[in-house]
Design an enzyme around this catalytic site. Sequence first.
Site, PDB file in Angstrom:
ATOM      1  N   GLY A  11      28.293  21.513  -4.738  1.00 55.43           N
ATOM      2  CA  GLY A  11      29.095  22.339  -6.117  1.00 55.43           C
ATOM      3  C   GLY A  11      28.504  21.496  -7.217  1.00 55.43           C
ATOM      4  O   GLY A  11      29.023  21.018  -8.125  1.00 55.43           O
ATOM      5  N   ARG A  14      27.851  22.673 -12.187  1.00 51.71           N
ATOM      6  CA  ARG A  14      28.473  22.449 -13.539  1.00 51.71           C
ATOM      7  C   ARG A  14      29.554  21.290 -13.467  1.00 51.71           C
ATOM      8  O   ARG A  14      29.552  20.706 -12.128  1.00 51.71           O
ATOM      9  CB  ARG A  14      29.304  23.704 -13.979  1.00 51.71           C
ATOM     10  CG  ARG A  14      30.434  24.079 -12.824  1.00 51.71           C
ATOM     11  CD  ARG A  14      31.223  25.456 -13.199  1.00 51.71           C
ATOM     12  NE  ARG A  14      32.479  25.238 -12.639  1.00 51.71           N
ATOM     13  CZ  ARG A  14      33.202  26.497 -12.337  1.00 51.71           C
ATOM     14  NH1 ARG A  14      32.609  27.604 -12.493  1.00 51.71           N
ATOM     15  NH2 ARG A  14      34.398  26.350 -11.702  1.00 51.71           N
ATOM     16  N   ASP A  62      28.058  28.111   0.820  1.00 50.06           N
ATOM     17  CA  ASP A  62      29.592  28.075   0.933  1.00 50.06           C
ATOM     18  C   ASP A  62      29.803  26.786   1.405  1.00 50.06           C
ATOM     19  O   ASP A  62      29.861  26.525   2.932  1.00 50.06           O
ATOM     20  CB  ASP A  62      30.120  29.303   1.303  1.00 50.06           C
ATOM     21  CG  ASP A  62      31.488  29.203   0.987  1.00 50.06           C
ATOM     22  OD1 ASP A  62      32.177  28.244   0.953  1.00 50.06           O
ATOM     23  OD2 ASP A  62      32.203  30.458   0.974  1.00 50.06           O
ATOM     24  N   ASN A  89      31.653  16.940  -3.512  1.00 50.77           N
ATOM     25  CA  ASN A  89      32.189  17.199  -4.772  1.00 50.77           C
ATOM     26  C   ASN A  89      32.811  18.513  -4.802  1.00 50.77           C
ATOM     27  O   ASN A  89      33.858  18.751  -5.476  1.00 50.77           O
ATOM     28  CB  ASN A  89      31.033  17.225  -6.014  1.00 50.77           C
ATOM     29  CG  ASN A  89      31.578  17.743  -7.091  1.00 50.77           C
ATOM     30  OD1 ASN A  89      32.354  17.056  -7.785  1.00 50.77           O
ATOM     31  ND2 ASN A  89      31.062  18.765  -7.314  1.00 50.77           N
ATOM     32  N   SER A 141      41.083  13.094  -5.845  1.00 56.82           N
ATOM     33  CA  SER A 141      41.873  13.220  -7.120  1.00 56.82           C
ATOM     34  C   SER A 141      43.026  12.293  -7.174  1.00 56.82           C
ATOM     35  O   SER A 141      43.709  11.796  -6.196  1.00 56.82           O
ATOM     36  CB  SER A 141      42.466  14.680  -7.300  1.00 56.82           C
ATOM     37  OG  SER A 141      43.314  14.838  -8.388  1.00 56.82           O
ATOM     38  N   TYR A 154      46.395  22.139  -3.274  1.00 49.53           N
ATOM     39  CA  TYR A 154      45.592  21.108  -4.030  1.00 49.53           C
ATOM     40  C   TYR A 154      45.608  19.713  -3.524  1.00 49.53           C
ATOM     41  O   TYR A 154      44.699  18.992  -3.006  1.00 49.53           O
ATOM     42  CB  TYR A 154      45.261  21.171  -5.442  1.00 49.53           C
ATOM     43  CG  TYR A 154      44.025  20.653  -5.905  1.00 49.53           C
ATOM     44  CD1 TYR A 154      42.731  21.173  -6.057  1.00 49.53           C
ATOM     45  CD2 TYR A 154      44.363  19.343  -6.865  1.00 49.53           C
ATOM     46  CE1 TYR A 154      41.862  20.250  -6.714  1.00 49.53           C
ATOM     47  CE2 TYR A 154      43.320  18.681  -7.251  1.00 49.53           C
ATOM     48  CZ  TYR A 154      42.203  19.216  -7.325  1.00 49.53           C
ATOM     49  OH  TYR A 154      40.925  18.486  -8.067  1.00 49.53           O
ATOM     50  N   VAL A 155      46.918  19.291  -3.732  1.00 54.06           N
ATOM     51  CA  VAL A 155      47.063  17.861  -3.392  1.00 54.06           C
ATOM     52  C   VAL A 155      46.974  17.590  -2.055  1.00 54.06           C
ATOM     53  O   VAL A 155      46.446  16.590  -1.385  1.00 54.06           O
ATOM     54  CB  VAL A 155      48.782  17.337  -4.186  1.00 54.06           C
ATOM     55  CG1 VAL A 155      49.159  16.050  -3.585  1.00 54.06           C
ATOM     56  CG2 VAL A 155      48.647  17.563  -5.459  1.00 54.06           C
ATOM     57  N   ALA A 156      47.671  18.405  -1.099  1.00 54.89           N
ATOM     58  CA  ALA A 156      47.352  18.300   0.307  1.00 54.89           C
ATOM     59  C   ALA A 156      45.736  17.978   0.748  1.00 54.89           C
ATOM     60  O   ALA A 156      45.557  17.203   1.538  1.00 54.89           O
ATOM     61  CB  ALA A 156      48.042  19.386   1.138  1.00 54.89           C
ATOM     62  N   LYS A 158      43.368  16.820  -1.043  1.00 57.10           N
ATOM     63  CA  LYS A 158      42.849  15.881  -1.678  1.00 57.10           C
ATOM     64  C   LYS A 158      43.249  14.680  -1.150  1.00 57.10           C
ATOM     65  O   LYS A 158      42.673  13.824  -0.937  1.00 57.10           O
ATOM     66  CB  LYS A 158      42.938  15.832  -3.199  1.00 57.10           C
ATOM     67  CG  LYS A 158      42.309  16.884  -4.103  1.00 57.10           C
ATOM     68  CD  LYS A 158      40.955  16.808  -3.752  1.00 57.10           C
ATOM     69  CE  LYS A 158      39.999  17.674  -4.778  1.00 57.10           C
ATOM     70  NZ  LYS A 158      38.545  17.492  -4.543  1.00 57.10           N
TER      71      LYS A 158
HETATM   72  P1  NAD Z   1      34.429  22.857 -11.856  1.00 55.95           P
HETATM   73  O1  NAD Z   1      35.167  24.049 -11.268  1.00 55.95           O
HETATM   74  O2  NAD Z   1      33.897  23.037 -13.069  1.00 55.95           O
HETATM   75  O3  NAD Z   1      33.347  22.541 -10.641  1.00 55.95           O
HETATM   76  C1  NAD Z   1      33.561  22.876  -9.207  1.00 55.95           C
HETATM   77  C2  NAD Z   1      32.149  23.298  -8.561  1.00 55.95           C
HETATM   78  O4  NAD Z   1      32.392  23.445  -7.089  1.00 55.95           O
HETATM   79  C3  NAD Z   1      31.475  24.457  -9.108  1.00 55.95           C
HETATM   80  O5  NAD Z   1      30.263  24.393  -9.143  1.00 55.95           O
HETATM   81  C4  NAD Z   1      31.789  25.505  -7.835  1.00 55.95           C
HETATM   82  O6  NAD Z   1      30.889  26.764  -7.593  1.00 55.95           O
HETATM   83  C5  NAD Z   1      31.815  24.380  -6.640  1.00 55.95           C
HETATM   84  N1  NAD Z   1      32.303  25.067  -5.442  1.00 55.95           N
HETATM   85  C6  NAD Z   1      33.734  25.361  -5.210  1.00 55.95           C
HETATM   86  N2  NAD Z   1      33.901  25.995  -4.066  1.00 55.95           N
HETATM   87  C7  NAD Z   1      32.798  25.810  -3.435  1.00 55.95           C
HETATM   88  C8  NAD Z   1      32.376  26.271  -2.099  1.00 55.95           C
HETATM   89  N3  NAD Z   1      33.310  26.740  -1.327  1.00 55.95           N
HETATM   90  N4  NAD Z   1      31.231  26.022  -1.954  1.00 55.95           N
HETATM   91  C9  NAD Z   1      30.173  25.543  -2.562  1.00 55.95           C
HETATM   92  N5  NAD Z   1      30.503  25.131  -4.191  1.00 55.95           N
HETATM   93  C10 NAD Z   1      31.628  25.211  -4.451  1.00 55.95           C
HETATM   94  O7  NAD Z   1      35.243  21.478 -11.339  1.00 55.95           O
HETATM   95  P2  NAD Z   1      35.257  19.993 -11.610  1.00 55.95           P
HETATM   96  O8  NAD Z   1      36.147  19.602 -12.449  1.00 55.95           O
HETATM   97  O9  NAD Z   1      33.727  19.685 -11.921  1.00 55.95           O
HETATM   98  O10 NAD Z   1      35.444  19.430 -10.123  1.00 55.95           O
HETATM   99  C11 NAD Z   1      34.451  18.712  -9.171  1.00 55.95           C
HETATM  100  C12 NAD Z   1      35.494  18.164  -8.319  1.00 55.95           C
HETATM  101  O11 NAD Z   1      36.197  17.151  -8.881  1.00 55.95           O
HETATM  102  C13 NAD Z   1      36.466  18.937  -7.587  1.00 55.95           C
HETATM  103  O12 NAD Z   1      36.389  18.488  -5.906  1.00 55.95           O
HETATM  104  C14 NAD Z   1      37.573  18.790  -8.327  1.00 55.95           C
HETATM  105  O13 NAD Z   1      38.674  19.024  -7.257  1.00 55.95           O
HETATM  106  C15 NAD Z   1      37.620  17.269  -8.370  1.00 55.95           C
HETATM  107  N6  NAD Z   1      38.516  16.696  -9.513  1.00 55.95           N
HETATM  108  C16 NAD Z   1      38.217  17.385 -10.802  1.00 55.95           C
HETATM  109  C17 NAD Z   1      39.491  16.777 -11.910  1.00 55.95           C
HETATM  110  C18 NAD Z   1      39.288  17.533 -13.179  1.00 55.95           C
HETATM  111  O14 NAD Z   1      40.315  17.155 -14.045  1.00 55.95           O
HETATM  112  N7  NAD Z   1      38.515  18.449 -13.485  1.00 55.95           N
HETATM  113  C19 NAD Z   1      40.325  15.854 -11.425  1.00 55.95           C
HETATM  114  C20 NAD Z   1      40.070  15.229 -10.150  1.00 55.95           C
HETATM  115  C21 NAD Z   1      39.413  15.886  -9.187  1.00 55.95           C
END
Ligand code: NAD
Length: 246
Positions: A11, A14, A62, A89, A141, A154-156, A158
């Site tokens: 992922g 972005r 995916d 990620n 998270s 989501y919490v489960a 993570k």
């Molecule tokens: P985001 O939505 O900007 O990016 C998530 C990325 O994962 C995207 O590029 C998306 O295309 C990719 N993705 C999702 N499902 C996918 C799949 N099945 N196969 C391949 N790629 C997939 O989110 P983010 O904020 O950059 O989150 C990144 C990680 O950090 C995630 O695991 C998220 O749960 C975690 N996180 C984020 C936050 C926050 O506040 N943003 C807080 C805690 C944890």
Amino acid sequence: MLKNKKALVTGGTRGIGKAIVFDLAANGCNVIFTYHSSEEAAKSIEKESEKFGIKIIGFKADASKFIDTEKSIQFILEKLGNLDILVNNAGITKDNLILRMTEEDFDTVISANLKSVFNYSKLAIKPMMKQRYGRIINISSVVALIGNPGQANYVASKAGVIGLTKSLAREFASRNITVNAVAPGYVSTDMTKELNEVQKEAIVSQIPLKRIAEPVDIAKVVTFLASPSADYITGQVIAVDGGMTM
Ligand code: NAD
């Protein structure tokens, strides 16, 4: 710091994933990143990578599908020869109070956030075992530590990532493979862009460092865990949350 190392980041087009790709590359690491759908974003990251003078290549996969995971691992081994660092990620949210949460939304989030970590770790560990070296870093998270209403799925997922991290850390420590998790607090990305100003102020008021994180705050900790400075750290969960959950 990571010269000649080879990393796979899921992922990576972005948000936090993109920041991780660029921070690893800035430290000399060659990176393959996976993306789910955005071919255009993937191409633009590959182009931006020219400034680092090393390889950053996107691969469409995916993360919740085992067959796609197999293809991504094959791709990195063909392109770069080996795999030293895996960063799990990729993640999604499908928030709702549990009484309104559908079975499909529960299953989809568990597959994308937790099963994906099983898929990639299982397959990455084989080449890591052969070379008796590996660094796996899973993005969990802080809500996994404290819970969050409206995010049971989501919490489960993570919290499951933390359990998987600790079990794999114990299973593979003797092979010099470390497995750690990073637990970000609120990070400014597409995932949190739906929050309005009032919600953001309420969140910031609970953060001792008084700001929401930027993706690079998380990326720097991932790079540290991937680096030789963290060789003696395994099975840990590092909260990068401005002190929110201390
Ligand atoms: P985001 O939505 O900007 O990016 C998530 C990325 O994962 C995207 O590029 C998306 O295309 C990719 N993705 C999702 N499902 C996918 C799949 N099945 N196969 C391949 N790629 C997939 O989110 P983010 O904020 O950059 O989150 C990144 C990680 O950090 C995630 O695991 C998220 O749960 C975690 N996180 C984020 C936050 C926050 O506040 N943003 C807080 C805690 C944890």
